[in-house]
Design a protein around this motif. Structure first.
Motif, PDB file in Angstrom:
ATOM      1  N   ASN A  71     -22.240  68.932  34.914  1.00 14.87           N
ATOM      2  CA  ASN A  71     -21.809  67.998  33.869  1.00 14.87           C
ATOM      3  C   ASN A  71     -22.813  67.796  32.741  1.00 14.87           C
ATOM      4  OD1 ASN A  71     -19.186  66.362  34.235  1.00 14.87           O
ATOM      5  ND2 ASN A  71     -19.938  66.638  36.325  1.00 14.87           N
ATOM      6  N   PHE A  72     -24.072  68.220  32.918  1.00 12.95           N
ATOM      7  CA  PHE A  72     -25.112  67.703  32.018  1.00 12.95           C
ATOM      8  C   PHE A  72     -25.747  68.745  31.101  1.00 12.95           C
ATOM      9  CE2 PHE A  72     -24.626  65.161  35.751  1.00 12.95           C
ATOM     10  CZ  PHE A  72     -24.335  63.940  35.180  1.00 12.95           C
ATOM     11  N   GLY A  73     -25.511  70.010  31.372  1.00 14.41           N
ATOM     12  CA  GLY A  73     -26.117  71.035  30.532  1.00 14.41           C
ATOM     13  C   GLY A  73     -26.080  72.374  31.247  1.00 14.41           C
ATOM     14  N   VAL A  74     -26.637  73.375  30.606  1.00 13.31           N
ATOM     15  CA  VAL A  74     -26.671  74.713  31.205  1.00 13.31           C
ATOM     16  C   VAL A  74     -28.037  74.917  31.849  1.00 13.31           C
ATOM     17  CG1 VAL A  74     -26.520  77.185  30.778  1.00 13.31           C
ATOM     18  CG2 VAL A  74     -25.053  75.605  29.502  1.00 13.31           C
ATOM     19  N   VAL A  75     -28.034  75.049  33.134  1.00 14.40           N
ATOM     20  CA  VAL A  75     -29.284  75.242  33.873  1.00 14.40           C
ATOM     21  C   VAL A  75     -29.691  76.704  33.766  1.00 14.40           C
ATOM     22  CG1 VAL A  75     -30.271  75.262  36.191  1.00 14.40           C
ATOM     23  CG2 VAL A  75     -28.911  73.308  35.420  1.00 14.40           C
ATOM     24  N   THR A  76     -30.913  76.924  33.323  1.00 16.44           N
ATOM     25  CA  THR A  76     -31.366  78.305  33.130  1.00 16.44           C
ATOM     26  C   THR A  76     -32.422  78.724  34.164  1.00 16.44           C
ATOM     27  OG1 THR A  76     -32.962  77.500  31.509  1.00 16.44           O
ATOM     28  CG2 THR A  76     -30.855  78.325  30.665  1.00 16.44           C
ATOM     29  N   LEU A 130     -23.994  58.093  36.793  1.00 17.13           N
ATOM     30  CA  LEU A 130     -23.754  59.434  36.245  1.00 17.13           C
ATOM     31  C   LEU A 130     -23.041  59.347  34.898  1.00 17.13           C
ATOM     32  CD1 LEU A 130     -22.611  61.352  39.466  1.00 17.13           C
ATOM     33  CD2 LEU A 130     -24.655  61.841  38.107  1.00 17.13           C
ATOM     34  N   ALA A 131     -22.073  58.451  34.794  1.00 18.39           N
ATOM     35  CA  ALA A 131     -21.298  58.335  33.550  1.00 18.39           C
ATOM     36  C   ALA A 131     -22.202  57.867  32.401  1.00 18.39           C
ATOM     37  CB  ALA A 131     -20.126  57.379  33.744  1.00 18.39           C
ATOM     38  N   ARG A 132     -23.189  57.026  32.709  1.00 21.35           N
ATOM     39  CA  ARG A 132     -24.133  56.583  31.659  1.00 21.35           C
ATOM     40  C   ARG A 132     -25.041  57.738  31.231  1.00 21.35           C
ATOM     41  NH1 ARG A 132     -24.517  51.884  34.855  1.00 21.35           N
ATOM     42  NH2 ARG A 132     -26.484  52.562  35.773  1.00 21.35           N
ATOM     43  N   ILE A 133     -25.502  58.507  32.213  1.00 17.55           N
ATOM     44  CA  ILE A 133     -26.390  59.643  31.890  1.00 17.55           C
ATOM     45  C   ILE A 133     -25.604  60.703  31.108  1.00 17.55           C
ATOM     46  CG2 ILE A 133     -27.810  61.472  32.918  1.00 17.55           C
ATOM     47  CD1 ILE A 133     -28.368  59.434  35.234  1.00 17.55           C
ATOM     48  N   LYS A 134     -24.355  60.891  31.500  1.00 17.02           N
ATOM     49  CA  LYS A 134     -23.486  61.842  30.778  1.00 17.02           C
ATOM     50  C   LYS A 134     -23.338  61.397  29.314  1.00 17.02           C
ATOM     51  CE  LYS A 134     -20.001  64.925  30.538  1.00 17.02           C
ATOM     52  NZ  LYS A 134     -20.125  66.362  30.733  1.00 17.02           N
ATOM     53  N   GLN A 135     -23.131  60.121  29.118  1.00 10.53           N
ATOM     54  CA  GLN A 135     -22.974  59.576  27.761  1.00 10.53           C
ATOM     55  C   GLN A 135     -24.203  59.912  26.906  1.00 10.53           C
ATOM     56  OE1 GLN A 135     -20.338  57.139  26.553  1.00 10.53           O
ATOM     57  NE2 GLN A 135     -21.298  58.012  24.715  1.00 10.53           N
ATOM     58  N   ARG A 136     -25.341  59.880  27.559  1.00  7.57           N
ATOM     59  CA  ARG A 136     -26.589  60.102  26.835  1.00  7.57           C
ATOM     60  C   ARG A 136     -26.805  61.581  26.511  1.00  7.57           C
ATOM     61  NH1 ARG A 136     -32.314  58.315  29.263  1.00  7.57           N
ATOM     62  NH2 ARG A 136     -33.592  59.184  27.602  1.00  7.57           N
ATOM     63  N   TYR A 137     -26.503  62.464  27.465  1.00  4.69           N
ATOM     64  CA  TYR A 137     -26.859  63.872  27.276  1.00  4.69           C
ATOM     65  C   TYR A 137     -25.684  64.752  26.842  1.00  4.69           C
ATOM     66  CZ  TYR A 137     -31.397  62.818  29.266  1.00  4.69           C
ATOM     67  OH  TYR A 137     -32.649  62.305  29.493  1.00  4.69           O
ATOM     68  N   ASP A 138     -24.454  64.319  27.087  1.00  7.36           N
ATOM     69  CA  ASP A 138     -23.296  65.124  26.680  1.00  7.36           C
ATOM     70  C   ASP A 138     -22.180  64.199  26.197  1.00  7.36           C
ATOM     71  OD1 ASP A 138     -21.527  67.216  26.236  1.00  7.36           O
ATOM     72  OD2 ASP A 138     -20.921  67.374  28.338  1.00  7.36           O
ATOM     73  N   ALA A 159     -29.539  62.953  38.352  1.00  7.95           N
ATOM     74  CA  ALA A 159     -28.138  63.343  38.156  1.00  7.95           C
ATOM     75  C   ALA A 159     -27.871  64.788  38.546  1.00  7.95           C
ATOM     76  CB  ALA A 159     -27.750  63.125  36.690  1.00  7.95           C
ATOM     77  N   LEU A 160     -28.843  65.662  38.264  1.00 10.11           N
ATOM     78  CA  LEU A 160     -28.622  67.088  38.547  1.00 10.11           C
ATOM     79  C   LEU A 160     -28.582  67.363  40.048  1.00 10.11           C
ATOM     80  CD1 LEU A 160     -30.904  68.730  35.828  1.00 10.11           C
ATOM     81  CD2 LEU A 160     -28.397  68.749  35.923  1.00 10.11           C
TER      82      LEU A 160
END
Ligand SMILES: Cc1cc2nc3c(=O)[nH]c(=O)nc-3n(C[C@H](O)[C@H](O)[C@H](O)COP(=O)(O)OP(=O)(O)OC[C@H]3O[C@@H](n4cnc5c(N)ncnc54)[C@H](O)[C@@H]3O)c2cc1C
Length: 472
Positions: free
Chosen positions: A201-206, A441-449, A194-195
């Protein structure tokens, strides 16, 4: 169990700002600060978000408390790395400004690099260039890796080495719930997929771990030709049939006062090509011959150089106001379409109307369409138009002009590069992500955000149905 945090109001009130200031090491800038206007400014003029707070992160440890306060207040949260998208600012909420996270480690022995998200394409390319190494980014040195990499990355080595995401080895990320993940092909493989194209959409990349390639001196630079239907169509055909070592980007636009271009040509419509040949220097002459044969060049600045020199020097005071639209197409422009392009540019009342033509293919197309969230692997070209203008009063006129161009010129098969979507509206999200990609992507988003904390972006709401119209 620790004490439950005090609930915060659904706006960023004084208590929330005080909490932010207490919890983070970096500076928290609010509207009363003298440098607020500078801090909220993004690359483009005309996008005037007024956040309640801008948190200038100095350490990765600053990220979780900001996420926590954004989650508890429900205010919008914009993530900013290089600030080159229109999503790097928001109204009323928080801007998490990561531009100060600029640590970069180049490891020549393993040909890998680890970069924090505020590292710019130029900073990385110069540092890697010292070892004769490079990763392909975009065409502009000041763009931040945070945004560029997550959207895909289409640059000057795209035909030779593919998209930037094709060199992504691993990502360090903080999720909406504060979990710290290391993501690669073996761990959190769904997120790794996904990234690579799904944006922020999925988190803050550091931190981004990237592969480097040996890139010996290249033969490249700018070639300026008069823009006619024949030179445009001929150029695209030659770029398409050239070996993968050659990547090109063409701007069709009024010729600026470039060194070497005779004054009588300034302001006339020109074809300004930036080209990189990353192959055997000895064969460059024959590679460039078909382009030089299209017309007598108005300027020929192609020469042997270190790859890092391909980026123009940055001007941090350059903030254009531009209305831009983009699409992928499966056909090169023939002379009839090139003529229509020139007519459309000629009809613009903008200070600078420009069409950008990028012939794709090569290594980018050799990756399966479903291998990453960037699904436009086989598209032949990316075409973008922009109207650079001065007054906000003109913006609506130029928006119609750009929208009409897309309506007239694009082929039946829709498609758009997520990193080139600006204020296109939510419908074009479906063009960036064809249905199968979107659903995944929408399924992965549901899981992580699941609460859509990360929504100031080209947004994929958790579990949402495809917004249309692309049905590929
Ligand atoms: C002048 C110019 C030239 C360009 N040329 C090219 C080009 O040649 N090729 C190309 O591929 N693109 C190009 N782009 C597009 C560019 O890749 C995107 O605008 C990209 O989003 C910019 O990244 P940034 O970090 O500078 O922007 P930002 O606006 O800071 O970030 C963009 C978005 O990415 C997400 N994001 C950023 N950092 C993070 C993070 N650390 N964690 C999670 N999410 C994050 C957020 O959603 C954010 O809103 C160009 C843009 C401009 C303005």
């Amino acid at each position: 169990m620790g004490k439950a945090p005090t609930p915060l109001a659904a706006t960023l009130d004084t208590a929330a700002v005080t909490a932010l200031r207490r919890l983070v090491t970096g500076r928290v800038i609010t509207p009363t600060d003298h440098d607020y206007d500078r801090a909220r400014r993004i690359f483009f003029d005309g996008y005037e978000g007024r956040p309640a707070a801008i948190v200038r992160v100095v350490d990765v440890e600053d990220v979780p408390p900001v996420l926590d306060i954004a989650r508890r207040t429900g205010v919008p949260l914009a993530i900013r790395s290089g600030g080159h998208s229109v999503h790097a600012v928001c109204d009323d909420g928080i801007v998490l400004d990561l531009s100060g996270l600029r640590a970069l480690d180049i490891v020549p022995e393993s040909r890998t690099a680890a970069a924090q998200p505020g590292v710019t394409a130029a900073q990385y390319t110069n540092a890697a260039g010292a070892f004769g190494l490079a990763t392909s980014f975009g065409d502009t040195g000041s763009v931040g890796l945070g945004g560029l990499v997550l959207g895909g990355g289409i640059g000057f080595l795209v035909r030779k080495h593919g998209l930037t995401i094709d060199d992504l080895i691993a990502v360090e990320m903080i999720t909406s719930s504060g979990d710290r993940l290391r993501i690669d092909a073996d761990s959190h493989a769904d997120l790794f997929w996904a990234l690579r194209g799904g944006g922020g959409n999925f988190g803050v990349v550091t931190r981004l771990h990237l592969r480097l390639h040996r890139v010996a001196p290249i033969v490249g630079g700018t070639l300026v030709l008069p823009a006619t239907p024949a030179t445009i169509a001929g150029f695209l055909a030659a770029a398409d049939s050239a070996p993968d070592e050659l990547s090109t980007k063409v701007n069709v636009m009024p010729i600026p006062p470039l060194p070497g271009v005779p004054e009588e040509h300034h302001g006339r419509m020109g074809l300004l090509a930036t080209m990189v040949f990353a192959g055997d220097v000895g064969s460059a002459e024959s590679i460039y011959a078909p382009f030089r044969a299209l017309a007598t060049p108005l300027a020929d600045l192609i020469h042997t150089m270190p790859y890092a020199q391909i980026f123009e020097p940055d001007d941090e005071n350059y903030h254009p106001r531009a209305m831009s639209r983009t699409f992928f197409t499966d056909e090169l422009l023939d002379e009839t379409k090139a003529e229509a392009l020139l007519a459309h540019l000629g009809s613009s009342t903008a200070l600078v109307p420009v069409a950008q033509l990028r012939v794709l293919g090569g290594a980018m197309a050799q990756v399966a369409e479903d291998a990453t969230a960037f699904a436009h692997r086989g598209r032949k070209m990316m075409i973008s138009v922009a109207a650079v203008h001065e007054s906000p009063d003109e913006t609506d006129t130029h928006r119609s002009w750009a929208d009409n161009f897309v309506a007239e010129q694009r082929s039946s098969q829709p498609g758009a590069y997520v990193n080139f979507l600006y204020d296109d509206g939510p419908d074009r999200r479906g063009e960036a992500y064809p249905r199968r990609t979107w659903d995944r992507l929408a399924r992965i988003k549901q899981r992580y955000d699941p609460t859509n904390l990360f929504r100031v972006n080209v947004n994929i709401p958790p579990g949402a149905a495809h917004p249309g119209p692309s049905d590929r």
